[in-house]
Scaffold this motif. Structure first.
Motif, mmCIF file in Angstrom:
data_model
loop_
_atom_site.group_PDB
_atom_site.id
_atom_site.type_symbol
_atom_site.label_atom_id
_atom_site.label_comp_id
_atom_site.label_asym_id
_atom_site.label_seq_id
_atom_site.Cartn_x
_atom_site.Cartn_y
_atom_site.Cartn_z
ATOM 1 N N GLY A 171 -59.755 -55.445 89.152
ATOM 2 C CA GLY A 171 -60.974 -55.252 89.935
ATOM 3 C C GLY A 171 -60.843 -55.717 91.375
ATOM 4 O O GLY A 171 -61.848 -55.896 92.060
ATOM 5 N N ASN B 164 -61.590 -44.381 87.797
ATOM 6 C CA ASN B 164 -61.506 -44.719 89.224
ATOM 7 C C ASN B 164 -60.942 -43.549 90.025
ATOM 8 O O ASN B 164 -61.436 -43.235 91.112
ATOM 9 C CB ASN B 164 -60.603 -45.939 89.439
ATOM 10 C CG ASN B 164 -61.277 -47.231 89.022
ATOM 11 O OD1 ASN B 164 -61.900 -47.255 87.967
ATOM 12 N ND2 ASN B 164 -61.173 -48.269 89.822
ATOM 13 N N PHE B 165 -59.913 -42.911 89.504
ATOM 14 C CA PHE B 165 -59.259 -41.844 90.252
ATOM 15 C C PHE B 165 -60.024 -40.528 90.137
ATOM 16 O O PHE B 165 -60.021 -39.729 91.059
ATOM 17 C CB PHE B 165 -57.804 -41.712 89.801
ATOM 18 C CG PHE B 165 -57.024 -42.939 90.118
ATOM 19 C CD1 PHE B 165 -56.603 -43.183 91.417
ATOM 20 C CD2 PHE B 165 -56.763 -43.892 89.164
ATOM 21 C CE1 PHE B 165 -55.922 -44.342 91.731
ATOM 22 C CE2 PHE B 165 -56.086 -45.060 89.475
ATOM 23 C CZ PHE B 165 -55.665 -45.284 90.760
ATOM 24 N N LEU B 168 -62.615 -40.809 92.670
ATOM 25 C CA LEU B 168 -62.045 -40.678 94.014
ATOM 26 C C LEU B 168 -62.052 -39.217 94.473
ATOM 27 O O LEU B 168 -62.278 -38.929 95.652
ATOM 28 C CB LEU B 168 -60.619 -41.231 94.005
ATOM 29 C CG LEU B 168 -59.918 -41.366 95.358
ATOM 30 C CD1 LEU B 168 -60.729 -42.229 96.292
ATOM 31 C CD2 LEU B 168 -58.524 -41.931 95.181
ATOM 32 N N ILE B 169 -61.827 -38.288 93.542
ATOM 33 C CA ILE B 169 -61.870 -36.862 93.892
ATOM 34 C C ILE B 169 -63.254 -36.496 94.413
ATOM 35 O O ILE B 169 -63.393 -35.685 95.314
ATOM 36 C CB ILE B 169 -61.505 -35.991 92.665
ATOM 37 C CG1 ILE B 169 -60.060 -36.255 92.252
ATOM 38 C CG2 ILE B 169 -61.711 -34.510 92.968
ATOM 39 C CD1 ILE B 169 -59.632 -35.484 91.025
ATOM 40 N N ARG B 170 -64.292 -37.150 93.857
ATOM 41 C CA ARG B 170 -65.659 -36.869 94.307
ATOM 42 C C ARG B 170 -66.055 -37.743 95.492
ATOM 43 O O ARG B 170 -67.222 -37.768 95.892
ATOM 44 C CB ARG B 170 -66.640 -37.102 93.153
ATOM 45 C CG ARG B 170 -66.468 -36.110 92.020
ATOM 46 C CD ARG B 170 -67.529 -36.289 90.966
ATOM 47 N NE ARG B 170 -67.176 -37.275 89.953
ATOM 48 C CZ ARG B 170 -67.844 -38.389 89.709
ATOM 49 N NH1 ARG B 170 -68.923 -38.688 90.420
ATOM 50 N NH2 ARG B 170 -67.452 -39.220 88.777
ATOM 51 N N GLY B 171 -65.108 -38.520 96.041
ATOM 52 C CA GLY B 171 -65.411 -39.344 97.210
ATOM 53 C C GLY B 171 -66.087 -40.655 96.880
ATOM 54 O O GLY B 171 -66.661 -41.306 97.741
ATOM 55 N N TRP B 173 -65.713 -44.527 95.268
ATOM 56 C CA TRP B 173 -64.677 -45.523 95.021
ATOM 57 C C TRP B 173 -65.328 -46.835 94.625
ATOM 58 O O TRP B 173 -66.033 -47.442 95.414
ATOM 59 C CB TRP B 173 -63.812 -45.699 96.273
ATOM 60 C CG TRP B 173 -62.644 -46.622 96.072
ATOM 61 C CD1 TRP B 173 -62.419 -47.797 96.722
ATOM 62 C CD2 TRP B 173 -61.528 -46.437 95.184
ATOM 63 N NE1 TRP B 173 -61.248 -48.347 96.291
ATOM 64 C CE2 TRP B 173 -60.679 -47.537 95.344
ATOM 65 C CE3 TRP B 173 -61.183 -45.458 94.258
ATOM 66 C CZ2 TRP B 173 -59.502 -47.686 94.623
ATOM 67 C CZ3 TRP B 173 -60.007 -45.604 93.538
ATOM 68 C CH2 TRP B 173 -59.178 -46.701 93.733
ATOM 69 N N PRO B 175 -63.806 -49.989 93.235
ATOM 70 C CA PRO B 175 -62.635 -50.737 92.769
ATOM 71 C C PRO B 175 -63.000 -51.992 92.004
ATOM 72 O O PRO B 175 -62.175 -52.532 91.275
ATOM 73 C CB PRO B 175 -61.909 -51.091 94.064
ATOM 74 C CG PRO B 175 -62.970 -51.115 95.091
ATOM 75 C CD PRO B 175 -63.988 -50.093 94.686
ATOM 76 N N GLU B 176 -64.247 -52.470 92.165
ATOM 77 C CA GLU B 176 -64.587 -53.751 91.540
ATOM 78 C C GLU B 176 -64.718 -53.649 90.027
ATOM 79 O O GLU B 176 -64.814 -54.663 89.348
ATOM 80 C CB GLU B 176 -65.869 -54.323 92.173
ATOM 81 C CG GLU B 176 -67.137 -53.548 91.916
ATOM 82 C CD GLU B 176 -67.258 -52.278 92.754
ATOM 83 O OE1 GLU B 176 -66.394 -52.055 93.626
ATOM 84 O OE2 GLU B 176 -68.202 -51.510 92.529
ATOM 85 N N THR B 177 -64.746 -52.434 89.514
ATOM 86 C CA THR B 177 -64.821 -52.308 88.060
ATOM 87 C C THR B 177 -63.967 -51.144 87.594
ATOM 88 O O THR B 177 -63.621 -50.266 88.378
ATOM 89 C CB THR B 177 -66.276 -52.118 87.587
ATOM 90 O OG1 THR B 177 -66.282 -52.190 86.152
ATOM 91 C CG2 THR B 177 -66.841 -50.779 88.023
ATOM 92 N N PRO C 175 -61.852 -43.695 101.097
ATOM 93 C CA PRO C 175 -62.155 -43.062 99.809
ATOM 94 C C PRO C 175 -63.283 -42.053 99.897
ATOM 95 O O PRO C 175 -63.427 -41.220 99.014
ATOM 96 C CB PRO C 175 -62.543 -44.245 98.929
ATOM 97 C CG PRO C 175 -63.038 -45.269 99.869
ATOM 98 C CD PRO C 175 -62.265 -45.090 101.138
ATOM 99 N N ASN C 178 -61.587 -36.708 101.080
ATOM 100 C CA ASN C 178 -60.223 -36.327 100.725
ATOM 101 C C ASN C 178 -60.082 -34.827 100.946
ATOM 102 O O ASN C 178 -61.040 -34.144 101.304
ATOM 103 C CB ASN C 178 -59.893 -36.724 99.287
ATOM 104 C CG ASN C 178 -60.789 -36.055 98.275
ATOM 105 O OD1 ASN C 178 -60.947 -34.840 98.278
ATOM 106 N ND2 ASN C 178 -61.406 -36.850 97.420
#
Lengths: 300, 300, 300
Positions: A171, B164-165, B168-171, B173, B175-177, C175, C178
């Protein structure tokens, strides 16, 4: 290698090259690796609340070098997990370091003399890994010298090269830095080692493989143990870099050198003009704050 | 399995194991998966402005399990895309759910009784996938028990493990979970299922494969349909975890338990001392806010 | 293809299809690619302080298409690095563009007439890559039409599709956008090209391969040279998209069109009601600011 012959070191090197790494040296590798995972801020909390995420990070700390090398050579990233005994040993180490009652195991292995021995053993494994990574890549690509160097590098540097993604499992996300932008000593040394082993593999070095491995192991063990013992973080490559970089990437470096030189004389605050990009403004911050932060983080 | 024999269930299980998943069950899988994509905040906007990004996310929701399993076993991540008919079917579902006039298709499949049936069918596919993932890994690594469990897990948990990834495709992000830090019920159940199927594959369970698949399917269907019907998010594993975790990862958990216990009695605000790391300070927030947020997001 | 026959172009196309790309055209490809890397904000600073990170980014700019295609087909991502001469050529270009004294090389190749010729040559390579990507995928999956199109797309669009991760090496993380959310012209054209080449491979187009390659190359060269010469960023696909999208993804698009139409008449600030999600609120910002930003960034 006359010196080696005189000292009768070649035989020692040959004997050394046949020494098995499993289980003793691998065990030391796992212990020191997971010890560094425990030093990471937040990793203990993760181990309490999310043992599976913590276990995955621990496996990356122990086996990222195999995972990366397998990915780079187009094989299954889980290939090494076929060695169930290695995984179970690493899992046991992870369990003892994070969950041992009274933190006993951690205290034992973090005790400086013990840690120095383990660190020395870890470096032995690291050099062996680099050498085997180069050979592994050589089998797949007989003349792929760049591939050999890159795979050897990945084998030596291990989790450091993918630390951004390892942190993501816990995280934590620090996109502003990575191992390529702030290379630690082991990463640089692994790159140098990978290049040397590749040159040896290409028969451009007039020295046998077990001698290279032996000499490079001695260099790594001595340097890393010294650095761990003295809590030093100055890279032994720094003087060489300071000499070579200005020549190769030279005149351009000057711009930044001048700027930094002015800054060190005056107040640092006044040296961040508003028209500097946030990127270059970060430079000094990294130079000042970064080194301190690295002391805690990068002595892998 | 005497009970199964008495109830004549073994034959049913055998018949069930030979039932084809395509096209009916796979269709249900695609519908429910893309339905959950549509529930994700922002996904409708993406579908309007970037149909290609939306299509890629939909494909990940439907086929991430195959993609991940292929990657983990060193095969082409696009391998499954060779089944053009499956991709076209999923594409049709994606189109109908996001672009159907008057949102008709969405309203039909999101209608609770229909959704419950589709959810039940999806779980049937999920269990079959886990079982086939373990077998697939077994073919590549005959004694790689850990690889089998991991591949089976990836097959069952699907897109959740790489959410998470996918985001990312949908813009987006976050990261904290991630799914490793906040496991949803299907992810946990897939892990349990993968371990059970691996044990069966290793012949450590005295029960035939089609019986395991049948029993685990019943467990998954009943649990998931009940959870969907009651909008419940309490994991049926919670009591087991509450019992086992303190024993295995135990004394350490206590630290946090004590802290949380004090907090629940007093004002929560006063329980976040400034010397707590931002990470541990987040703990409570996650425990309180996190569960509510999970209600919307994690009932995949 | 009567027109081609009349103009005797088919022979030219055949001759053109046999023309070797290495070293001249590949050189142009590397120069233009690394030129665009140098245009990226912060990349010059990275090249000063972290030559290795800069080199890695340069390699991604030159070879990401090969790396991605190899990954998508389950081969080693470093496979292309076996061509040591290509890597050394690209490395030399990277060195000259970033470290040449007085910035001489950069000034030469960024000089408009030179740059236009190089851009034209780069597009020749791009189209050849798409075509070869489709053939490559066809060899692995004889009826995997979707795989062919995706691999061809990856070969044509290159680093753009993984720009988020390329930026990450330089310590930049964006992020919120893309290439899938904001497709540049080359990416869209590569997708169109990949679909056309796949249709040709499937024998659904009554035209020989070298003719398709020739015609698509002419389209790409003319369009890209025109766009580079005029600093234009309007996509030639825009009218087609404006016609097709409302029909296929239609009624829904209307919602946003209406909203935007109102906004362009009134004050933009008043058009961001507080109940809009941060995601949809960003839409207009992207439409206004985004296009300007794209002018600097996306004309690859």
């Amino acid at each position: 290698m006359d010196i080696l012959a005189v000292l009768n070191l070649s035989e020692i090197a040959l004997y050394f090259s046949k020494m098995s790494m499993f289980p003793l040296f691998d065990l030391a590798y796992y212990i020191v690796s997971i010890l560094y995972l425990k030093y990471e801020p937040g990793s203990v909390e993760v181990s309490r609340r999310n043992p599976i995420a913590s276990w995955m990070c621990a496996m990356l700390y122990c086996f990222a070098s195999y995972i990366m090398a397998d990915i780079l050579l187009g094989e299954s990233p889980l290939h090494y997990f076929n060695n169930t005994s290695h995984i179970l040993l690493a899992t046991a180490v992870w369990y003892l370091i994070f969950y041992c009652p009274l933190n006993l195991f951690y205290k034992c292995v973090a005790f400086m003399p013990v840690k120095l021995i383990l660190t020395a053993m870890k470096e032995v494994v690291r050099v062996r890994k680099i050498s085997m990574g180069v050979v592994h890549a050589h089998h797949a690509y007989h003349h792929g010298w760049i591939i050999m160097a890159l795979v050897g590098w990945a084998k030596g540097a291990g989790v450091a090269l993918i630390s951004n993604f390892e942190q993501l499992i816990r995280g934590v996300w620090k996109p502003e830095t990575n191992e390529f932008l702030n290379m630690s000593f082991p990463t640089k040394a692994s790159l140098v080692g990978a290049v040397i082993f590749t040159l040896q593999q290409a028969r451009w070095l007039p020295i046998s493989k077990h001698n290279v491995v032996f000499l490079f192991t001695i260099f790594m063990v001595v340097t890393k143990v010294f650095m761990t013992a003295t809590h030093s973080h100055g890279s032994p490559f720094a003087p060489i870099e300071a000499f070579i970089c200005p020549i190769i990437f030279g005149n351009a470096c000057g711009i930044y050198d001048d700027h930094d030189r002015v800054c060190s004389r005056d107040n640092v605050q006044s040296c961040t003009p508003s028209n500097l990009s946030p990127y270059s403004a970060k430079t000094k911050e990294e130079l000042n704050e970064g080194t301190r932060k690295k002391k805690c983080k990068k002595t892998e």
